[in-house]
Design a protein around this motif. Structure first.
Motif, PDB file in Angstrom:
ATOM      1  N   ARG A 274     -10.540 -15.892  19.527  1.00  0.00           N
ATOM      2  CA  ARG A 274      -9.235 -15.410  19.731  1.00  0.00           C
ATOM      3  C   ARG A 274      -8.841 -14.968  18.284  1.00  0.00           C
ATOM      4  NH1 ARG A 274      -6.473 -20.278  23.251  1.00  0.00           N
ATOM      5  NH2 ARG A 274      -7.426 -19.784  25.087  1.00  0.00           N
ATOM      6  N   PHE A 275      -9.391 -14.974  17.271  1.00  0.00           N
ATOM      7  CA  PHE A 275      -9.129 -14.845  16.039  1.00  0.00           C
ATOM      8  C   PHE A 275     -10.027 -13.843  15.292  1.00  0.00           C
ATOM      9  CE2 PHE A 275      -7.540 -15.677  11.527  1.00  0.00           C
ATOM     10  CZ  PHE A 275      -6.243 -15.195  11.688  1.00  0.00           C
ATOM     11  N   LEU A 276     -10.551 -12.783  15.939  1.00  0.00           N
ATOM     12  CA  LEU A 276     -11.531 -11.863  15.465  1.00  0.00           C
ATOM     13  C   LEU A 276     -11.403 -11.098  14.145  1.00  0.00           C
ATOM     14  CD1 LEU A 276     -12.922 -10.399  18.930  1.00  0.00           C
ATOM     15  CD2 LEU A 276     -13.876 -12.163  17.460  1.00  0.00           C
ATOM     16  N   PHE A 277     -12.277 -10.878  13.439  1.00  0.00           N
ATOM     17  CA  PHE A 277     -12.405 -10.112  12.347  1.00  0.00           C
ATOM     18  C   PHE A 277     -13.014  -8.791  12.368  1.00  0.00           C
ATOM     19  CE2 PHE A 277     -10.659 -14.046  10.404  1.00  0.00           C
ATOM     20  CZ  PHE A 277      -9.956 -13.497   9.407  1.00  0.00           C
ATOM     21  N   GLU A 278     -12.587  -7.659  11.863  1.00  0.00           N
ATOM     22  CA  GLU A 278     -13.521  -6.352  12.010  1.00  0.00           C
ATOM     23  C   GLU A 278     -13.533  -5.747  10.774  1.00  0.00           C
ATOM     24  OE1 GLU A 278     -12.506  -2.196  13.858  1.00  0.00           O
ATOM     25  OE2 GLU A 278     -11.926  -3.716  15.059  1.00  0.00           O
ATOM     26  N   TYR A 279     -14.708  -5.457  10.320  1.00  0.00           N
ATOM     27  CA  TYR A 279     -14.937  -4.953   8.952  1.00  0.00           C
ATOM     28  C   TYR A 279     -14.518  -3.380   9.149  1.00  0.00           C
ATOM     29  CZ  TYR A 279     -16.813  -3.745   4.344  1.00  0.00           C
ATOM     30  OH  TYR A 279     -16.966  -2.990   3.392  1.00  0.00           O
ATOM     31  N   VAL A 280     -13.946  -2.708   8.154  1.00  0.00           N
ATOM     32  CA  VAL A 280     -13.756  -1.384   7.891  1.00  0.00           C
ATOM     33  C   VAL A 280     -14.271  -0.812   6.407  1.00  0.00           C
ATOM     34  CG1 VAL A 280     -12.275  -1.309   9.873  1.00  0.00           C
ATOM     35  CG2 VAL A 280     -11.453  -1.532   7.331  1.00  0.00           C
ATOM     36  N   ASP A 281     -14.688   0.357   6.279  1.00  0.00           N
ATOM     37  CA  ASP A 281     -15.298   0.894   5.180  1.00  0.00           C
ATOM     38  C   ASP A 281     -14.370   1.143   3.993  1.00  0.00           C
ATOM     39  OD1 ASP A 281     -18.108   0.372   5.633  1.00  0.00           O
ATOM     40  OD2 ASP A 281     -18.178   2.081   6.719  1.00  0.00           O
ATOM     41  N   ASP A 282     -13.181   1.672   4.838  1.00  0.00           N
ATOM     42  CA  ASP A 282     -12.264   2.648   3.690  1.00  0.00           C
ATOM     43  C   ASP A 282     -10.929   1.513   3.612  1.00  0.00           C
ATOM     44  OD1 ASP A 282     -10.300   4.063   2.617  1.00  0.00           O
ATOM     45  OD2 ASP A 282     -11.064   5.846   3.830  1.00  0.00           O
ATOM     46  N   TRP A 283     -10.892   0.728   2.711  1.00  0.00           N
ATOM     47  CA  TRP A 283      -9.452  -0.120   2.498  1.00  0.00           C
ATOM     48  C   TRP A 283      -8.296   0.498   2.480  1.00  0.00           C
ATOM     49  CZ3 TRP A 283      -6.386   0.217  -1.654  1.00  0.00           C
ATOM     50  CH2 TRP A 283      -6.935   0.848  -2.681  1.00  0.00           C
ATOM     51  N   GLU A 284      -8.271   1.592   1.845  1.00  0.00           N
ATOM     52  CA  GLU A 284      -6.964   2.468   1.748  1.00  0.00           C
ATOM     53  C   GLU A 284      -6.499   3.051   2.813  1.00  0.00           C
ATOM     54  OE1 GLU A 284      -5.094   5.426  -1.700  1.00  0.00           O
ATOM     55  OE2 GLU A 284      -7.285   5.695  -1.361  1.00  0.00           O
ATOM     56  N   THR A 285      -7.284   3.584   3.540  1.00  0.00           N
ATOM     57  CA  THR A 285      -6.908   4.250   4.889  1.00  0.00           C
ATOM     58  C   THR A 285      -6.532   3.041   5.898  1.00  0.00           C
ATOM     59  OG1 THR A 285      -8.395   6.255   4.992  1.00  0.00           O
ATOM     60  CG2 THR A 285      -7.519   5.445   7.065  1.00  0.00           C
ATOM     61  N   MET A 286      -7.304   1.924   5.833  1.00  0.00           N
ATOM     62  CA  MET A 286      -6.581   0.770   6.464  1.00  0.00           C
ATOM     63  C   MET A 286      -5.406   0.231   6.045  1.00  0.00           C
ATOM     64  SD  MET A 286      -8.526  -3.250   6.373  1.00  0.00           S
ATOM     65  CE  MET A 286      -7.789  -3.480   4.835  1.00  0.00           C
ATOM     66  N   LEU A 287      -5.112   0.185   4.832  1.00  0.00           N
ATOM     67  CA  LEU A 287      -3.674  -0.220   4.599  1.00  0.00           C
ATOM     68  C   LEU A 287      -2.780   0.688   4.850  1.00  0.00           C
ATOM     69  CD1 LEU A 287      -4.331  -1.908   1.182  1.00  0.00           C
ATOM     70  CD2 LEU A 287      -4.337  -3.126   3.397  1.00  0.00           C
ATOM     71  N   ILE A 288      -2.924   1.873   4.581  1.00  0.00           N
ATOM     72  CA  ILE A 288      -2.000   3.070   4.850  1.00  0.00           C
ATOM     73  C   ILE A 288      -1.535   3.109   6.508  1.00  0.00           C
ATOM     74  CG2 ILE A 288      -1.455   5.328   4.790  1.00  0.00           C
ATOM     75  CD1 ILE A 288      -2.951   5.729   2.212  1.00  0.00           C
ATOM     76  N   GLU A 289      -2.740   3.051   7.191  1.00  0.00           N
ATOM     77  CA  GLU A 289      -2.184   2.829   8.810  1.00  0.00           C
ATOM     78  C   GLU A 289      -1.448   1.949   9.075  1.00  0.00           C
ATOM     79  OE1 GLU A 289      -5.641   3.856  11.119  1.00  0.00           O
ATOM     80  OE2 GLU A 289      -6.200   5.654  10.122  1.00  0.00           O
ATOM     81  N   LYS A 290      -1.847   0.722   8.495  1.00  0.00           N
ATOM     82  CA  LYS A 290      -0.882  -0.474   8.939  1.00  0.00           C
ATOM     83  C   LYS A 290       0.446  -0.338   8.226  1.00  0.00           C
ATOM     84  CE  LYS A 290       0.121  -4.754   9.735  1.00  0.00           C
ATOM     85  NZ  LYS A 290       0.265  -5.483  10.939  1.00  0.00           N
ATOM     86  N   LEU A 291       0.584   0.396   7.111  1.00  0.00           N
ATOM     87  CA  LEU A 291       1.851   0.594   6.685  1.00  0.00           C
ATOM     88  C   LEU A 291       2.644   1.489   7.529  1.00  0.00           C
ATOM     89  CD1 LEU A 291       3.779   0.130   3.943  1.00  0.00           C
ATOM     90  CD2 LEU A 291       2.761   2.404   3.065  1.00  0.00           C
ATOM     91  N   MET A 292       2.089   2.544   7.938  1.00  0.00           N
ATOM     92  CA  MET A 292       2.641   3.381   8.692  1.00  0.00           C
ATOM     93  C   MET A 292       3.408   2.661  10.018  1.00  0.00           C
ATOM     94  SD  MET A 292       2.763   6.539   7.576  1.00  0.00           S
ATOM     95  CE  MET A 292       3.270   7.178   9.045  1.00  0.00           C
ATOM     96  N   VAL A 293       2.561   1.841  10.581  1.00  0.00           N
ATOM     97  CA  VAL A 293       2.894   0.741  11.817  1.00  0.00           C
ATOM     98  C   VAL A 293       4.297  -0.004  11.343  1.00  0.00           C
ATOM     99  CG1 VAL A 293       2.576  -1.022  13.240  1.00  0.00           C
ATOM    100  CG2 VAL A 293       0.932   0.583  12.948  1.00  0.00           C
ATOM    101  N   ASN A 294       4.211  -0.657  10.210  1.00  0.00           N
ATOM    102  CA  ASN A 294       5.395  -1.425   9.514  1.00  0.00           C
ATOM    103  C   ASN A 294       6.467  -0.489   9.285  1.00  0.00           C
ATOM    104  OD1 ASN A 294       4.263  -3.977   9.935  1.00  0.00           O
ATOM    105  ND2 ASN A 294       2.965  -3.698   7.903  1.00  0.00           N
ATOM    106  N   VAL A 295       6.218   0.623   8.805  1.00  0.00           N
ATOM    107  CA  VAL A 295       7.453   1.253   8.210  1.00  0.00           C
ATOM    108  C   VAL A 295       8.450   2.084   9.372  1.00  0.00           C
ATOM    109  CG1 VAL A 295       7.747   3.789   7.637  1.00  0.00           C
ATOM    110  CG2 VAL A 295       6.529   2.192   6.056  1.00  0.00           C
ATOM    111  N   CYS A 296       7.444   2.420  10.480  1.00  0.00           N
ATOM    112  CA  CYS A 296       8.037   2.867  11.752  1.00  0.00           C
ATOM    113  C   CYS A 296       8.751   1.981  12.606  1.00  0.00           C
ATOM    114  CB  CYS A 296       7.121   3.757  12.643  1.00  0.00           C
ATOM    115  SG  CYS A 296       6.603   5.310  11.737  1.00  0.00           S
TER     116      CYS A 296
END
Length: 297
Positions: free
Chosen positions: A162-184
């Protein structure tokens, strides 16, 4: 393995509960009272009709911490304070940051830790009281290594389903996409006083969100804009009844993460000499509501 979690908010409590099923977990809280309550009553997670209580260690964050892995699960403005004044207290081989914004990124090169990871939490979580958190929606926690070795965090693959972790290679894209969700979502819901779903079901609100999205996407020169825009709308639909964290902060008269989210966008726009009239206006309006609420407390 010993895991320390700094922060007794919704995300910190949720992570502590799931980690405690396999590991020795200590929650480091802002207040003595919360630490005492957690030690006495345990940590309860509500999921649907289920209620499970977990035994955890808890201490106020007033001394140096020595753990194998530290998770920093506090608001963005508290991260800045900790990294400015108490970094010497964070004695661990590895650290993972669980934040909404990107304000902590400039501090990372100055940290002494050998292994540093960044993460974005997509679960729904609501803190009920000092010892209880409601897991309102199952998502994923995406994470990426900023410095060090990925294998240091291999234990994340063994956490509860129920608390899965998923690895991604590009940390900057990951943070910016999350930022976009929060900004909107966050500033608009905080200003309008509506749950997330209203941003897509109410046409004028959706149009406002789309205009904001295109402005911020232009500032960051985002690729795959259509995919990210669809994702933001999906998040609104999947969390339709939820009141965003920024809206809840406004309603409670608390400080918001506006500076770390929309303020960060405006800073980047200024650096790149890109106009940001929608973001600047929205920032001013939400900041006004925040200051008004703080005066009433």
């Amino acid at each position: 393995m010993r895991i320390g979690i700094i922060g007794g908010g919704a995300v910190g409590l949720l992570a502590a509960a799931y980690f405690s099923k396999k590991y020795d977990v200590t929650i480091y809280t802002r207040r003595y009272e919360q630490a005492e309550q957690l030690r006495t009553h345990g940590l309860t997670v509500m999921y649907g009709n289920e209620r499970t209580t977990h035994r955890v260690h808890a201490e106020p964050f007033v001394r140096a911490i020595e753990e194998d892995v530290l998770f920093l699960a506090v608001k963005q403005y508290d991260v800045t304070n900790i990294l400015n004044t108490r970094i010497h207290m964070l004695q661990a081989n590895a650290m993972m940051f669980l934040q909404n914004g990107m304000g902590h990124v400039p501090y990372l090169p100055h940290l002494p830790h050998k292994h540093i990871a960044l993460a974005v939490v997509e679960h729904g979580a609501l803190k009920i009281d000092d010892t209880t958190v409601s897991h309102t929606g199952i998502g994923r926690t995406k994470w990426s290594v900023w410095r060090g070795e990925k294998e240091t965090f291999s234990f994340l693959s063994e956490v509860d389903a129920r608390f899965l972790f998923e690895y991604v290679d590009d940390w900057e894209t990951m943070l910016i996409e999350k930022l976009m969700v929060n900004v909107c979502i966050n500033p608009l819901t905080a200003l309008l006083g509506v749950p997330n779903g209203m941003l897509v079901t109410h046409v004028p609100y959706r149009q406002a969100m789309e205009q904001l999205f295109h402005e911020v996407a232009s500032i960051f020169q985002l690729e795959q804009q259509e995919r990210i825009w669809r994702h933001i709308q999906t998040v609104c639909e999947q969390t339709a009844a939820n009141r965003s964290s920024m809206l809840r902060d406004i309603e409670a008269g608390r400080r918001t993460e506006l500076d770390a989210i929309l303020g960060y966008v405006i800073e980047r726009a200024n650096e790149r000499h890109v106009p940001a009239p929608i973001s600047t206006l929205l920032y001013a309006l939400v900041k006004g509501r925040e200051l008004e609420g703080e005066k009433k407390k």
